[in-house]
Enzyme design. Structure first.
Site, mmCIF file in Angstrom:
data_model
loop_
_atom_site.group_PDB
_atom_site.id
_atom_site.type_symbol
_atom_site.label_atom_id
_atom_site.label_comp_id
_atom_site.label_asym_id
_atom_site.label_seq_id
_atom_site.Cartn_x
_atom_site.Cartn_y
_atom_site.Cartn_z
ATOM 1 N N HIS A 99 43.182 61.693 69.711
ATOM 2 C CA HIS A 99 44.030 62.210 69.407
ATOM 3 C C HIS A 99 44.147 63.831 68.918
ATOM 4 O O HIS A 99 43.133 64.469 69.543
ATOM 5 C CB HIS A 99 43.993 61.216 68.091
ATOM 6 N N HIS A 121 40.690 65.502 68.893
ATOM 7 C CA HIS A 121 39.768 66.103 69.775
ATOM 8 C C HIS A 121 40.410 67.261 70.445
ATOM 9 O O HIS A 121 39.688 68.324 70.610
ATOM 10 C CB HIS A 121 39.639 64.160 70.822
ATOM 11 N N CYS A 154 25.242 53.316 61.170
ATOM 12 C CA CYS A 154 26.698 52.644 61.499
ATOM 13 C C CYS A 154 26.805 53.438 62.099
ATOM 14 O O CYS A 154 26.805 53.620 63.476
ATOM 15 C CB CYS A 154 27.410 54.196 60.663
ATOM 16 N N CYS A 206 29.589 56.247 63.602
ATOM 17 C CA CYS A 206 28.431 57.093 64.036
ATOM 18 C C CYS A 206 27.216 57.048 65.249
ATOM 19 O O CYS A 206 27.316 58.079 65.720
ATOM 20 C CB CYS A 206 28.106 57.892 62.688
ATOM 21 N N CYS A 266 30.019 54.015 55.406
ATOM 22 C CA CYS A 266 29.445 55.142 55.903
ATOM 23 C C CYS A 266 30.774 56.110 55.314
ATOM 24 O O CYS A 266 31.843 55.533 55.447
ATOM 25 C CB CYS A 266 29.612 54.845 57.460
ATOM 26 N N HIS A 299 33.662 56.951 58.101
ATOM 27 C CA HIS A 299 34.016 55.930 58.942
ATOM 28 C C HIS A 299 34.918 54.902 57.452
ATOM 29 O O HIS A 299 35.282 54.099 58.038
ATOM 30 C CB HIS A 299 33.188 54.954 59.426
ATOM 31 N N LYS A 330 40.878 62.621 56.738
ATOM 32 C CA LYS A 330 40.347 63.258 58.116
ATOM 33 C C LYS A 330 41.216 62.405 59.369
ATOM 34 O O LYS A 330 41.076 60.546 59.070
ATOM 35 C CB LYS A 330 38.894 62.974 58.539
ATOM 36 N N LYS A 354 41.149 57.622 64.533
ATOM 37 C CA LYS A 354 41.438 56.174 64.422
ATOM 38 C C LYS A 354 40.716 54.836 64.069
ATOM 39 O O LYS A 354 42.099 54.289 63.177
ATOM 40 C CB LYS A 354 40.944 55.217 65.872
#
Length: 533
Positions: free
Chosen positions: A27, A30, A136, A139, A161, A164, A312, A315
């Site tokens: 996405h 990245h 997690c 992570c 987490c 996430h 943030k 996905k």
């Protein structure tokens, strides 16, 4: 400009991105880091330096194993599919000029990982023990209880987490541990002696405070699943995915396999990372290198998060936006330019379609693209497409020359040395605005109506000054917008008179008068077409 230390020693200017986890398609987040690395390395190539740019994919770990299972394929089949159909095609689409793309499932990587970890074990840096704690999977990291969030709604009563926003799992297993706790004082000493090691300053402060609180030994193996690199002395364990992943920066440039290449490249000049993985790169990675007697990277630069609607971009938060959704509308070069222009590298930045559209129209289309079109059109109209000679220069032209010198120096310092992409690009566009102002003041379309020789000499000087300014802009913006810069370069006749754009040096861009009179200037396609609604 004098040769840099890297250049003088014959070592490559070595830049890395994180190796991205291939549990899903890439996405904007990245792509943001990868484009930044591409611009940085293109800039250093444009300086004439030897450069090595590494990116790649992280393909081991529990998260990938579960994703593959959910899709009914093996982990390697899942990784192969995503790498070949999503990751590599996107980097090609965005014009990423990487020198290597490493996958952590490659034998050149896995063999060397085993050797590195075996060396640590033989040096007494690893021991066996047990661990229990919140983990997690997203992570691939054990979390401290103080970092966790209290769940609400469907997750009420559970610990989440913080990244996430999903429940952590309580894990208990026998693992091997790296004596990370012993490296706290050495790390703090390194941070003190090398204040630029971690950037930006806010990131450095966070890491220093974290290490000062005391480090715990690090679990470097997992025994509850088998998708990973086997621990050499105990094949019931696989190496913790983060230890495996960090070593790509060494294995990709010849660690344990090609000593000459390794010594000519390693350590990295710049590790570009997202701030959420900063501790791995600024604490664990240098400690691992210290433990094995290897040199540390020069700089770990943490970029901020791209935010959409205050979240943030990721996905898992359903805010992942495909880069192709933007490049299809704005073009690849405008995409590359926008994120580095609009967001100060190292800070969080909010993305909006409206902001990109407004900046595209005002700065790219109106300021830069329109300048190029007007100059080419006037050289064609008044001089038959042959760039005239400047024979009537004065204070106004000197101001443009001085402005260019300032823009080159500032852009080179900010982008090449400080990773301040927004500041460097702004310096170039301030110069573009200066040239536009010069044209408005000089009004060559009015001067052209006077057929007196001195007026024609003045007209020639004005248009040469504008064209020569664009020549320099093409060089300075080539690392950022290579496709557009090449079009402008050819439009100015510079390819025929000066050679390839990639062979032009940043440090020479401010030398006035490089574009020779007589160059054939043509009005090519509009650099930044008007956007469709």
């Amino acid at each position: 400009m004098a040769a840099t230390g890297t250049e003088a020693q014959g070592k490559a200017y070595y830049v890395t991105t994180p190796i991205y986890y291939v549990n899903d398609a890439p996405h904007l987040g990245h792509a943001y880091t990868t484009v930044a690395g591409d611009v940085l390395t293109r800039w250093h190539r444009q300086r004439g330096e030897k450069v090595w740019y590494l990116t790649g994919t992280d393909e081991h770990g529990q998260k990938i194993m579960r994703t593959a299972e959910a899709n009914g394929v093996s982990p390697l089949e899942w990784c192969d599919k995503l790498v070949e159909e999503a990751w590599k095609p996107l980097w090609e689409h965005l014009g990423i000029a990487h020198d290597d793309f490493i996958r952590t499932t490659e034998k050149r990587h896995t063999d060397r990982v085993r050797e590195f970890v075996q060396d640590l074990y033989d040096r007494g840096e690893i021991y066996q023990g047990g661990y229990e704690g919140p983990y997690c999977v997203g992570c691939e990291e054990y979390k401290s209880t103080g970092d966790l969030l209290d769940g609400e709604g469907e997750f009420a009563g559970q610990k989440l987490c913080p990244i996430h926003k999903k429940p952590v799992e309580m894990l208990q297993e026998e693992n091997y541990f790296f004596k990370l706790s012993e490296y706290g004082p050495k790390l703090l000493e390194h941070y003190e002696q090398n204040p630029g090691f971690i950037q930006p300053e806010s990131a450095r402060n966070e890491v220093v405070n974290f290490v000062r609180q005391g480090l715990e030994d690090l679990s470097i193996s997992r025994s509850t699943f088998d998708w990973g690199v086997k621990v050499p002395w105990d094949d019931k364990h696989v190496i913790y995915v983060w230890i495996d992943a960090l070593l790509n920066y060494a294995t990709a440039v010849g660690y344990g396999a090609d000593q000459a290449k390794f010594e000519g490249t390693f350590p990295a000049n710049v590790h570009l990372v997202g701030k959420d993985i900063l501790r791995f790169h600024a604490v664990i990675w240098p400690a691992m290198l210290m433990a094995n007697g290897l040199p540390l990277p020069h700089k770990v630069a943490a970029n901020g998060w791209l935010m959409v609607g205050g979240e943030k971009m990721s996905k898992s938060n359903l805010t992942g936006i495909s880069p192709q959704q933007l490049t299809g509308h704005f073009g690849v070069d405008a995409y590359r330019w926008y994120f580095l222009r609009a967001i100060a590298f190292g800070n969080d930045g909010s993305f909006s379609w409206e902001d990109l559209s407004a900046r595209y129209t005002s700065e790219l289309a109106n300021d830069y693209g329109n300048l190029a079109s007007r100059v080419a059109a006037m050289v064609g109209k008044y001089f038959g497409g042959a760039l005239p000679e400047a024979t009537s220069s004065g204070a106004d032209e000197q101001a443009i020359k001085d402005g260019l010198e300032r823009a080159v120096a500032e852009a080179d310092r900010r982008i090449g040395d400080e990773l301040d992409f927004a500041g460097g690009i702004a310096a170039v566009f301030d110069f573009v605005k200066q040239v536009n102002g010069y044209l408005t003041e000089q009004a060559p379309w009015k001067v052209a109506k006077d057929e007196a020789p001195e007026a024609q000499a003045r007209l020639a000087t004005i248009l040469y000054t504008a064209a020569e300014s664009l020549r320099a802009c093409a060089v300075l913006l080539n690392p950022v917008m290579p496709e557009t810069s090449q079009k402008l370069w050819e439009s100015l006749g510079a390819e025929a008179s000066l050679g390839a754009l990639t062979d032009q040096r940043i440090q020479d861009a401010g030398r006035w008068g490089l574009l020779p009179a007589g160059s054939t200037v043509t009005k090519g396609a509009v650099l930044f077409p008007r956007l469709e609604d």
